[in-house]
Scaffold this motif. Sequence first.
Motif, PDB file in Angstrom:
ATOM      1  N   ALA A 410      -8.425 -17.050   8.103  1.00 54.45           N
ATOM      2  CA  ALA A 410      -6.968 -16.851   8.087  1.00 54.45           C
ATOM      3  C   ALA A 410      -6.542 -16.255   6.749  1.00 54.45           C
ATOM      4  N   TYR A 411      -7.133 -16.761   5.667  1.00 52.30           N
ATOM      5  CA  TYR A 411      -6.819 -16.258   4.320  1.00 52.30           C
ATOM      6  C   TYR A 411      -7.139 -14.759   4.238  1.00 52.30           C
ATOM      7  N   ASN A 412      -8.299 -14.393   4.785  1.00 52.94           N
ATOM      8  CA  ASN A 412      -8.722 -12.983   4.703  1.00 52.94           C
ATOM      9  C   ASN A 412      -7.893 -12.063   5.589  1.00 52.94           C
ATOM     10  N   THR A 413      -7.521 -12.517   6.774  1.00 56.01           N
ATOM     11  CA  THR A 413      -6.686 -11.667   7.625  1.00 56.01           C
ATOM     12  C   THR A 413      -5.293 -11.528   7.009  1.00 56.01           C
ATOM     13  N   LYS A 414      -4.766 -12.619   6.469  1.00 51.60           N
ATOM     14  CA  LYS A 414      -3.421 -12.563   5.837  1.00 51.60           C
ATOM     15  C   LYS A 414      -3.387 -11.570   4.683  1.00 51.60           C
ATOM     16  N   ARG A 415      -4.498 -11.486   3.955  1.00 54.37           N
ATOM     17  CA  ARG A 415      -4.555 -10.568   2.810  1.00 54.37           C
ATOM     18  C   ARG A 415      -4.350  -9.109   3.240  1.00 54.37           C
ATOM     19  N   MET A 416      -4.558  -8.854   4.544  1.00 51.33           N
ATOM     20  CA  MET A 416      -4.465  -7.474   5.035  1.00 51.33           C
ATOM     21  C   MET A 416      -3.027  -7.092   5.395  1.00 51.33           C
ATOM     22  N   LYS A 454      -6.846   7.517  21.986  1.00 52.67           N
ATOM     23  CA  LYS A 454      -7.899   7.315  22.989  1.00 52.67           C
ATOM     24  C   LYS A 454      -9.007   6.436  22.423  1.00 52.67           C
ATOM     25  N   ALA A 455      -9.745   5.801  23.342  1.00 52.47           N
ATOM     26  CA  ALA A 455     -10.934   5.063  22.898  1.00 52.47           C
ATOM     27  C   ALA A 455     -11.858   6.054  22.201  1.00 52.47           C
ATOM     28  N   GLY A 456     -12.406   5.660  21.060  1.00 51.88           N
ATOM     29  CA  GLY A 456     -13.280   6.551  20.292  1.00 51.88           C
ATOM     30  C   GLY A 456     -12.567   7.256  19.153  1.00 51.88           C
ATOM     31  N   ASP A 457     -11.237   7.156  19.112  1.00 56.96           N
ATOM     32  CA  ASP A 457     -10.480   7.766  18.000  1.00 56.96           C
ATOM     33  C   ASP A 457     -10.565   6.871  16.763  1.00 56.96           C
ATOM     34  N   PHE A 458     -10.578   7.537  15.601  1.00 57.19           N
ATOM     35  CA  PHE A 458     -10.439   6.815  14.328  1.00 57.19           C
ATOM     36  C   PHE A 458      -8.975   6.926  13.922  1.00 57.19           C
ATOM     37  N   VAL A 459      -8.283   5.795  13.857  1.00 58.20           N
ATOM     38  CA  VAL A 459      -6.859   5.851  13.541  1.00 58.20           C
ATOM     39  C   VAL A 459      -6.533   4.965  12.342  1.00 58.20           C
ATOM     40  N   MET A 460      -5.429   5.302  11.676  1.00 54.50           N
ATOM     41  CA  MET A 460      -4.952   4.464  10.579  1.00 54.50           C
ATOM     42  C   MET A 460      -3.935   3.488  11.169  1.00 54.50           C
ATOM     43  N   VAL A 461      -4.138   2.217  10.909  1.00 57.87           N
ATOM     44  CA  VAL A 461      -3.276   1.190  11.498  1.00 57.87           C
ATOM     45  C   VAL A 461      -2.612   0.394  10.370  1.00 57.87           C
ATOM     46  N   GLU A 462      -1.283   0.340  10.467  1.00 58.85           N
ATOM     47  CA  GLU A 462      -0.547  -0.469   9.491  1.00 58.85           C
ATOM     48  C   GLU A 462      -0.504  -1.906  10.020  1.00 58.85           C
ATOM     49  N   ILE A 463      -0.962  -2.837   9.189  1.00 60.71           N
ATOM     50  CA  ILE A 463      -1.066  -4.228   9.647  1.00 60.71           C
ATOM     51  C   ILE A 463       0.264  -4.944   9.384  1.00 60.71           C
ATOM     52  N   THR A 464       0.848  -5.428  10.495  1.00 63.24           N
ATOM     53  CA  THR A 464       2.165  -6.052  10.380  1.00 63.24           C
ATOM     54  C   THR A 464       2.126  -7.560  10.642  1.00 63.24           C
ATOM     55  N   ASP A 465       1.037  -8.029  11.283  1.00 62.42           N
ATOM     56  CA  ASP A 465       0.967  -9.433  11.667  1.00 62.42           C
ATOM     57  C   ASP A 465      -0.512  -9.785  11.842  1.00 62.42           C
ATOM     58  N   CYS A 466      -0.809 -11.060  11.988  1.00 59.30           N
ATOM     59  CA  CYS A 466      -2.211 -11.425  12.243  1.00 59.30           C
ATOM     60  C   CYS A 466      -2.299 -12.814  12.844  1.00 59.30           C
ATOM     61  N   THR A 467      -3.436 -13.063  13.540  1.00 61.43           N
ATOM     62  CA  THR A 467      -3.788 -14.438  13.904  1.00 61.43           C
ATOM     63  C   THR A 467      -4.926 -14.819  12.949  1.00 61.43           C
ATOM     64  N   THR A 468      -5.599 -15.945  13.191  1.00 61.21           N
ATOM     65  CA  THR A 468      -6.690 -16.334  12.292  1.00 61.21           C
ATOM     66  C   THR A 468      -7.734 -15.235  12.199  1.00 61.21           C
ATOM     67  N   ALA A 469      -8.030 -14.621  13.348  1.00 66.54           N
ATOM     68  CA  ALA A 469      -9.178 -13.721  13.360  1.00 66.54           C
ATOM     69  C   ALA A 469      -8.840 -12.285  13.745  1.00 66.54           C
ATOM     70  N   THR A 470      -7.594 -12.001  14.085  1.00 64.85           N
ATOM     71  CA  THR A 470      -7.259 -10.664  14.576  1.00 64.85           C
ATOM     72  C   THR A 470      -6.092 -10.077  13.799  1.00 64.85           C
ATOM     73  N   LEU A 471      -6.226  -8.798  13.467  1.00 64.52           N
ATOM     74  CA  LEU A 471      -5.128  -8.082  12.820  1.00 64.52           C
ATOM     75  C   LEU A 471      -4.257  -7.451  13.904  1.00 64.52           C
ATOM     76  N   ILE A 472      -2.952  -7.454  13.676  1.00 61.45           N
ATOM     77  CA  ILE A 472      -2.021  -6.885  14.653  1.00 61.45           C
ATOM     78  C   ILE A 472      -1.227  -5.809  13.911  1.00 61.45           C
ATOM     79  N   GLY A 473      -1.082  -4.637  14.524  1.00 54.22           N
ATOM     80  CA  GLY A 473      -0.388  -3.584  13.779  1.00 54.22           C
ATOM     81  C   GLY A 473       0.093  -2.450  14.640  1.00 54.22           C
ATOM     82  N   LYS A 474       0.283  -1.313  13.956  1.00 53.13           N
ATOM     83  CA  LYS A 474       0.800  -0.124  14.630  1.00 53.13           C
ATOM     84  C   LYS A 474       0.080   1.085  14.040  1.00 53.13           C
TER      85      LYS A 474
END
Length: 491
Positions: A410-416, A454-474
């Motif tokens: 959780a500490y590490n995901t929050k840091r993002m 699309k699947a296979g794309d490399f994208v830049m994602v801005e992290i706006t939220d997170c759970t313990t193990a998952t980053l959530i963004g746009k």
Amino acid sequence: MEKNIDESIQGSTLVLDSKAENTKKLFIESYGCQMNFNDSEIVASILAEQGYNTTDSLEHADLVLVNTCSIRDKAEQTVRKRLEKYQAVKRMANPEMKVGVLGCMAERLKEKFLEEEKIVDLVVGPDAYKDIPNLLKEVEAGRDAVNVILSRDETYADVNPVRLGGGGITAFVSITRGCDNMCTFCVVPFTRGRERSRDPYSILNEITDLVEKGYKEVTLLGQNVDSYLWYGGGLKKDFHKASEIQKATAVNFAQLLDMVAKAHPALRIRFSTSNPQDMTEDVLHVMAAHKNICKHIHLPFQSGSTRILKAMNRQHTREEYIELVDKIREIVPDCALSHDIIAGFPTETEEDHQDTLSLMEYVKYDFGFMFVYSERPGTLAARKLEDDIPEAIKKRRLQEIVALQQQHSAYNTKRMLGKTVEVLIEKESKKDANEWSGRTSQNMVAVFPKENYKAGDFVMVEITDCTTATLIGKAVGYSENHKSENSSTYG
Ligand code: 5AD
Ligand code: SF4
């Protein structure tokens, strides 16, 4: 990402593209490590040449193969349950089907398997898969067939595995087989034999082929990748017998990694597993030098107590491990770290357990795999040490380790939060069909709205939220590092 493998040993059925001329049906499923999954791809490839296409239906299979894991007792029990299931299907729906056991359990139990599990017709160890076509002839002639001979040089370099699991985006590439470390708790050296490395040119060819097919990420696999050493074939332990020319032209892991990263600058490269005693500073410098090498090291430490590490024959102390972590942080500052930990190794005291927790506290791992000690027959620990920690204490220590890991994850995901990170899109999010799921270089899972990506794309994602193990963004655009090979709708 953190999970306790003991609670999540899962099988996975492999289904590959059909060859039109093939008429026989193979049901193949795998348990255990990534290496086993990759081995099943090798076996499916060998059997595709023998007239077999894969199926996900047990009822319609001519041949059922289960690739097995022996690492802990629970893994073996899971396989035994699957054999009961096959037995039921054979009795009720498919009396002609043949059943084979592959992998570590096959190697450990050998002919005994045929006595213990009447349903089994075929037992094949990890180095004998090329013999499966011959063994099947024995089975067809009504004879039991067993080949569990371990090899000095088999690396399956000449078998191009069929690709199944990674959705055409990520793939495993084996670079070493076996392990020479002889950790006292581990059955792997007995089931997978001595360590040998695969020809770097066959590795490069396999990776080039993957890139040409559109793959975006490879994971170089081995029980102990950092000890990779190619000097022309043969066992790692026989390197001292190599000629002067072989020694001078030998390729180590840092060099292999550098070769792969240079040959395919647009490909993401991961590797696993690293062992502290074999990891060199050179590897860290190669990681730092290449953007396309993912900044994540899976660095098992098993225990934070030097006394227990010694009893485990880990060949490093707590202090040496910490020194290595410091070095990693200095040379590759954004590197994520994950671990394997065993709770309740014989003689482990409360103080030893506290040493494990305090080492976790020092490193603050991103994620890890946590287990209670499971005595494995034939290992040095089983022969020399009494499994003396009561189950309840082992479980309580494991729970404390898991709880601490959850805090650190959780500490590490929050840091993002608030950061913008590169994500390779792998698949649709399990929770929301309108979202993609992918991983960052640090191996964190990130989910975000699909938009036109699309699947296979490399994208830049801005992290706006997170759970313990998952980053959530746009997603905020494509990654600069991969512009040329991103989706054709780019720009
Ligand atoms: N008991 C519990 N865990 C084990 N592992 C290996 N052998 C055992 C055992 N006998 C764990 C180690 C290793 C990971 C692959 O499995 O943590 O790193
Ligand atoms: Fe087993 Fe140790 Fe080898 Fe890992 S390094 S496979 S734990 S013997």
